[in-house]
Design a protein around this motif. Sequence first.
Motif, mmCIF file in Angstrom:
data_model
loop_
_atom_site.group_PDB
_atom_site.id
_atom_site.type_symbol
_atom_site.label_atom_id
_atom_site.label_comp_id
_atom_site.label_asym_id
_atom_site.label_seq_id
_atom_site.Cartn_x
_atom_site.Cartn_y
_atom_site.Cartn_z
ATOM 1 N N VAL A 73 23.871 -67.068 27.867
ATOM 2 C CA VAL A 73 23.715 -67.191 26.238
ATOM 3 C C VAL A 73 22.926 -65.950 25.752
ATOM 4 C CG1 VAL A 73 23.166 -68.545 24.336
ATOM 5 C CG2 VAL A 73 23.850 -69.633 26.521
ATOM 6 N N THR A 74 21.802 -65.705 26.181
ATOM 7 C CA THR A 74 21.011 -64.673 25.868
ATOM 8 C C THR A 74 20.706 -63.841 26.998
ATOM 9 O OG1 THR A 74 18.947 -65.971 25.726
ATOM 10 C CG2 THR A 74 20.103 -65.687 23.514
ATOM 11 N N THR A 75 21.285 -62.856 27.576
ATOM 12 C CA THR A 75 21.228 -62.279 28.796
ATOM 13 C C THR A 75 20.143 -61.279 29.034
ATOM 14 O OG1 THR A 75 22.450 -60.210 27.783
ATOM 15 C CG2 THR A 75 23.668 -62.236 28.490
ATOM 16 N N VAL A 76 19.714 -60.935 30.137
ATOM 17 C CA VAL A 76 18.791 -59.877 30.554
ATOM 18 C C VAL A 76 18.853 -58.504 29.674
ATOM 19 C CG1 VAL A 76 17.804 -58.548 32.404
ATOM 20 C CG2 VAL A 76 18.450 -60.805 32.797
ATOM 21 N N ALA A 77 20.299 -58.181 29.410
ATOM 22 C CA ALA A 77 20.453 -56.928 28.465
ATOM 23 C C ALA A 77 19.972 -57.136 27.281
ATOM 24 C CB ALA A 77 21.846 -56.869 28.541
ATOM 25 N N ASP A 78 19.968 -58.195 26.662
ATOM 26 C CA ASP A 78 19.219 -58.706 25.254
ATOM 27 C C ASP A 78 17.894 -58.547 25.563
ATOM 28 O OD1 ASP A 78 21.759 -59.351 23.678
ATOM 29 O OD2 ASP A 78 21.615 -61.312 24.775
ATOM 30 N N GLY A 79 17.325 -58.876 26.666
ATOM 31 C CA GLY A 79 15.729 -58.751 26.866
ATOM 32 C C GLY A 79 15.348 -57.278 26.935
ATOM 33 N N ILE A 80 16.098 -56.501 27.575
ATOM 34 C CA ILE A 80 15.883 -55.169 27.780
ATOM 35 C C ILE A 80 15.973 -54.560 26.407
ATOM 36 C CG2 ILE A 80 16.833 -53.172 28.792
ATOM 37 C CD1 ILE A 80 17.803 -54.734 31.233
ATOM 38 N N PHE A 81 16.909 -54.756 25.582
ATOM 39 C CA PHE A 81 17.144 -54.128 24.412
ATOM 40 C C PHE A 81 16.090 -54.388 23.493
ATOM 41 C CE2 PHE A 81 18.265 -54.702 19.794
ATOM 42 C CZ PHE A 81 18.513 -53.277 19.552
ATOM 43 N N VAL B 185 9.829 -60.004 31.250
ATOM 44 C CA VAL B 185 9.633 -60.686 32.546
ATOM 45 C C VAL B 185 10.972 -61.372 32.818
ATOM 46 C CG1 VAL B 185 8.478 -62.324 33.952
ATOM 47 C CG2 VAL B 185 6.891 -60.807 32.436
ATOM 48 N N GLU B 186 11.578 -61.199 33.919
ATOM 49 C CA GLU B 186 12.687 -61.774 34.024
ATOM 50 C C GLU B 186 12.243 -62.996 35.099
ATOM 51 O OE1 GLU B 186 16.832 -60.661 36.646
ATOM 52 O OE2 GLU B 186 15.816 -59.190 35.167
ATOM 53 N N ILE B 187 12.945 -64.185 34.849
ATOM 54 C CA ILE B 187 12.694 -65.271 35.415
ATOM 55 C C ILE B 187 14.079 -65.681 36.136
ATOM 56 C CG2 ILE B 187 12.052 -67.761 35.376
ATOM 57 C CD1 ILE B 187 9.915 -67.140 33.596
ATOM 58 N N GLU B 188 14.106 -66.336 37.257
ATOM 59 C CA GLU B 188 15.285 -66.653 38.084
ATOM 60 C C GLU B 188 15.564 -68.075 37.523
ATOM 61 O OE1 GLU B 188 15.860 -66.278 42.294
ATOM 62 O OE2 GLU B 188 15.454 -64.015 41.995
ATOM 63 N N ALA B 189 16.288 -68.106 36.386
ATOM 64 C CA ALA B 189 16.774 -69.315 35.554
ATOM 65 C C ALA B 189 17.780 -69.096 34.515
ATOM 66 C CB ALA B 189 15.556 -70.057 35.148
ATOM 67 N N SER B 190 18.325 -70.222 34.129
ATOM 68 C CA SER B 190 19.196 -69.873 33.040
ATOM 69 C C SER B 190 18.766 -70.105 31.610
ATOM 70 C CB SER B 190 20.399 -71.023 33.258
ATOM 71 O OG SER B 190 21.554 -70.812 32.173
ATOM 72 N N HIS B 191 19.205 -70.627 30.694
ATOM 73 C CA HIS B 191 18.861 -70.362 29.345
ATOM 74 C C HIS B 191 17.698 -71.196 29.027
ATOM 75 C CE1 HIS B 191 19.631 -69.323 25.304
ATOM 76 N NE2 HIS B 191 19.527 -70.487 24.631
ATOM 77 N N LEU B 192 17.388 -72.306 29.494
ATOM 78 C CA LEU B 192 16.023 -73.100 29.192
ATOM 79 C C LEU B 192 14.980 -72.924 30.468
ATOM 80 C CD1 LEU B 192 17.162 -76.463 27.775
ATOM 81 C CD2 LEU B 192 16.681 -74.233 26.488
ATOM 82 N N SER B 193 14.675 -71.576 30.542
ATOM 83 C CA SER B 193 13.773 -71.328 31.764
ATOM 84 C C SER B 193 12.501 -72.090 31.974
ATOM 85 C CB SER B 193 13.565 -69.876 31.632
ATOM 86 O OG SER B 193 12.862 -69.530 30.487
ATOM 87 N N ARG C 299 25.320 -74.190 30.426
ATOM 88 C CA ARG C 299 24.704 -73.207 29.641
ATOM 89 C C ARG C 299 23.321 -73.175 29.542
ATOM 90 N NH1 ARG C 299 28.587 -75.204 26.385
ATOM 91 N NH2 ARG C 299 27.219 -76.603 25.490
ATOM 92 N N TRP C 300 22.411 -74.464 29.797
ATOM 93 C CA TRP C 300 21.472 -74.424 29.587
ATOM 94 C C TRP C 300 20.536 -74.407 31.074
ATOM 95 C CZ3 TRP C 300 19.890 -79.398 26.206
ATOM 96 C CH2 TRP C 300 20.363 -79.058 24.987
ATOM 97 N N PHE C 301 21.448 -74.707 32.178
ATOM 98 C CA PHE C 301 20.529 -74.665 33.600
ATOM 99 C C PHE C 301 21.598 -74.025 34.523
ATOM 100 C CE2 PHE C 301 19.375 -78.753 31.591
ATOM 101 C CZ PHE C 301 17.978 -78.493 31.435
ATOM 102 N N SER C 302 21.055 -73.443 35.437
ATOM 103 C CA SER C 302 21.752 -72.680 36.623
ATOM 104 C C SER C 302 22.405 -73.590 37.630
ATOM 105 C CB SER C 302 21.028 -71.580 37.156
ATOM 106 O OG SER C 302 19.947 -71.845 38.023
#
Length: 262
Positions: A215-223, A234-242, A153-156
Motif C-alpha cells: 500500500v505504502t511502499t519502501v520507495a514512499d518512505g525513501i522519498f 527504518v525498514e521493518i520486515e512487515a506489511s502495512h500494519l507493522s 494488504r494489512w499483513f504479509s
Amino acid sequence: MNITMTNRQGKTLSVTVSGQENAPVIIFSNSLGTDKNMWQPQVVALEQQFKVVTYDTRGHGQSDVIEHTTLQNLAEDVIDILNGLNIEKAHFCGISMGGITALWLGIYHADRFLSITVANSAAKIWTTDGWNTRADAVIQNGLADLVTTTHSRWFSERFDYQHNALAQRTIQSLAVTPAAGYAESCRALAQADLTAEIKNIHIPTLIIAGAFDPVTTVADGIFMQQQIQGSELVEIEASHLSNIEQPELFNQTFIKFVESVQ
C-alpha cells in the motif's frame, strides 16, 4: 481513562489516556478502517514511562462520523485533543492515514510536537480516482468485500494473522467501522497530497516502512526521508500494519527514536 471530547466542529471524539501523569506525552493515530485499540502493543510497552494518548479517528470506533472531512480536519482533531487535555507538546505517531496526518501536523503545527513518527504511510497515498471509487463502492455496498480481502494488504504471508488475537480484532474493527465514516476518510485521502510541502518539516521525524507493504511502499518512505531534512528511515520486515505484525521491533525502533529526542 476513557474520555469523550468535543472538537472544534462540535463533534465527539473517543480518547483514551493511560500511563504516567507528568511524563512526556505520546499520541497515536490509527489507520483507515481500524480504531485506537490497534495500538495495544505500543500502549503496554510505553505506559510505564510515558503518558499515552490514543483516539478513534473521526468516523471510526466510537468517534462521530463527520461529513466533508479533509486531511486538515483529521489533523486539527489532534490539536483539539491536545488542547482539551491541556497538553502543550507531544510526540505524535501515526500509521497509514495517521501517518499522513503526522506529516500535515509537522508542516503546519510543528510548535505542538516534540517529534513525529510516520509509519507505513506516504506524502500521497494511492490515487485520487482510486479513493473516490472506493468511497462510492463502500457507500453503495458496505465494507463486507473489503473485510474479506484486507488481510492481504494489512499483513504479509509470513505473519500468522489467523492465530493473532490483535490482528483478528483489528480486522473485526474494519467490519464494524461505519461505512459513511470510512468513505469520508477515503475522500479526505483522495485530496491529500503533501509531496511538495514535506520539505518544510523541521522537527525530528522517524519514518517506518514495511518491507512487504503493498500500500505504502519502501520507495514512499525513501522519498519522504530524502525530502525531510534530518529524518530517519527504518525498514521493518512487515506489511502495512507493522506495529501489529512486528510489535517488538516496532516498539524498539520507536522508543529508541523518542528517547533520542528528549
